[in-house]
Design a protein around this motif. Sequence first.
Motif, short mmCIF file in Angstrom:
data_model
loop_
_atom_site.label_atom_id
_atom_site.label_comp_id
_atom_site.label_asym_id
_atom_site.label_seq_id
_atom_site.Cartn_x
_atom_site.Cartn_y
_atom_site.Cartn_z
N HIS A 83 0.73 -1.16 0.05
CA HIS A 83 0.04 -0.08 -0.13
C HIS A 83 0.75 1.10 0.07
CE1 HIS A 83 -3.26 -2.57 2.00
NE2 HIS A 83 -3.00 -3.08 0.69
N LYS A 104 -6.63 -1.49 -4.66
CA LYS A 104 -7.23 -0.62 -3.41
C LYS A 104 -6.06 -1.15 -2.38
CE LYS A 104 -7.73 -3.53 -0.76
NZ LYS A 104 -7.11 -5.01 -0.37
N PRO A 105 -5.96 -0.36 -1.40
CA PRO A 105 -6.56 1.20 -1.19
C PRO A 105 -5.77 2.11 -2.28
CG PRO A 105 -4.63 0.91 0.40
CD PRO A 105 -4.90 -0.42 -0.33
N TYR A 183 -7.16 -0.96 6.23
CA TYR A 183 -6.73 -0.40 4.85
C TYR A 183 -6.74 -1.61 3.98
CZ TYR A 183 -5.53 4.50 5.58
OH TYR A 183 -5.29 5.54 6.05
N VAL A 187 -11.52 -1.37 3.49
CA VAL A 187 -11.68 -0.44 2.21
C VAL A 187 -12.99 -1.25 1.42
CG1 VAL A 187 -10.70 0.30 0.19
CG2 VAL A 187 -9.21 0.50 2.35
N ARG A 328 -11.40 8.15 -3.25
CA ARG A 328 -10.88 9.04 -2.14
C ARG A 328 -11.73 8.86 -0.78
NH1 ARG A 328 -9.84 14.88 -3.72
NH2 ARG A 328 -12.14 15.03 -4.02
N ILE A 331 -10.86 6.17 1.87
CA ILE A 331 -9.47 6.47 2.28
C ILE A 331 -9.55 7.71 3.24
CG2 ILE A 331 -7.28 7.57 1.50
CD1 ILE A 331 -8.11 4.32 0.67
N ASP A 335 -8.50 7.40 6.99
CA ASP A 335 -7.69 8.30 7.50
C ASP A 335 -7.91 9.03 8.63
OD1 ASP A 335 -5.40 9.95 7.52
OD2 ASP A 335 -6.20 10.96 5.64
#
Length: 352
Positions: A83, A104-105, A183, A187, A328, A331, A335
């Motif tokens: 990643h 992905k991610p 992640y 995702v 996005r 993510i 995040d």
Amino acid sequence: MPHFASPRDIKVGVVGYGGAFNMGRKHLLEMKRAGMTPFAVCEVDAERLAVAEDDFPGIETYGSLDAMLKRSDVNLLVHITPHNLHFPLAMKCVRAGKHVVTEKPFVVTTSEADRLIAAAEKQGVMVSTYHNRHWDGWVLRAKREIDKGVIGDVFRVEANMGGYRAPKDWWRTSESISGGVLYDWGVHLLEYALQVIDDEAVEVSGFAHRGHWEANVPKSFPWRGDMNEDEATAVIRFAKGSLLRLRISQLNALPDPHLVAFHGTKGCYVIRWDGWTTRTAGAAFRKTGKLTEKTGQHPKDQSHRYYQNVADYLCGKADLVITPQWARRPIHLIDLAKRSAAQNKSLKVKYG
Ligand SMILES: NC(=O)c1ccc[n+]([C@@H]2O[C@H](COP(=O)([O-])OP(=O)(O)OC[C@H]3O[C@@H](n4cnc5c(N)ncnc54)[C@H](O)[C@@H]3O)[C@@H](O)[C@H]2O)c1
């Protein structure tokens, strides 16, 4: 955006031809099925590069991305690496004027997503993420039934994965490489939920438990000192008040019976590995107070539609389904969940 006359003109290359799930081969075969031309493979591991040569005789092979970008005529590059490499390698390709797909991610942070999107817009190239699971049979059916009103208005979604088990010795266990425990499958699960919840995420609360496995793996364990959370949870509030809870755990001694459960005002739709279940307040409910339970098999996955759409888009025949702005969203939410857990407070969403 330059359009190709035919998918055949799209010369595709993969960056990363790893052995964990043989994903490089899967990508090249799916792109071939969509009419594109498998053209090149870049892989730092010479043994895996030899496997690629066996799988696709005559394909161009490179031991570094710089060499590939310098010498190859490839038009579309797919990043199938750990990643933390998605962003720097994809950025290099975008700056070289190539179309890009990342596995992905999409990338690991919101800031990386913003910078990659801005660079692609400047260069006039496509950036997308391989959200093959957007077309999983189980989520396509769930969305169809929920859109028909089978469970009423959705107000809560629960998505879970994991169990009580020590982390494996692979890069996915390293936080600096993987990004964290949310992640990987997290995702996919978030992307399922966002397909169904027709609303804007506004606030994220993240929770994490750390350190148990770190303290209990052998001293020689290669990822000691840089290990993912034992468990992480994201609780996401939507503008109209609905709630999404995503949890990925390696400390869950009470395994969840489902992957995703959509709860609505008339009942619930549950996705399990082995099938679906609905429990709804049907006509009999008023008299008996009992819910009607139905179960069934999931329809087949249609993940090949991802590259079909990319080929159609690059030939000017369709809109791109997995835009970088769509990629996005999960993510950004993950995040924020990480940052929220670290700061022990809820955070506002920018890209909901
Ligand atoms: N969409 C899905 O269903 C799905 C399934 C599995 C994996 N994935 C994703 O695919 C990606 C790769 O995972 P994997 O399981 O194939 O991992 P992997 O470890 O099997 O493969 C990664 C490969 O990248 C290579 N690599 C590392 N640095 C490189 C560089 N600078 N240039 C070229 N090659 C480089 C490694 O040598 C390795 O062979 C991840 O993003 C993962 O989340 C997605």
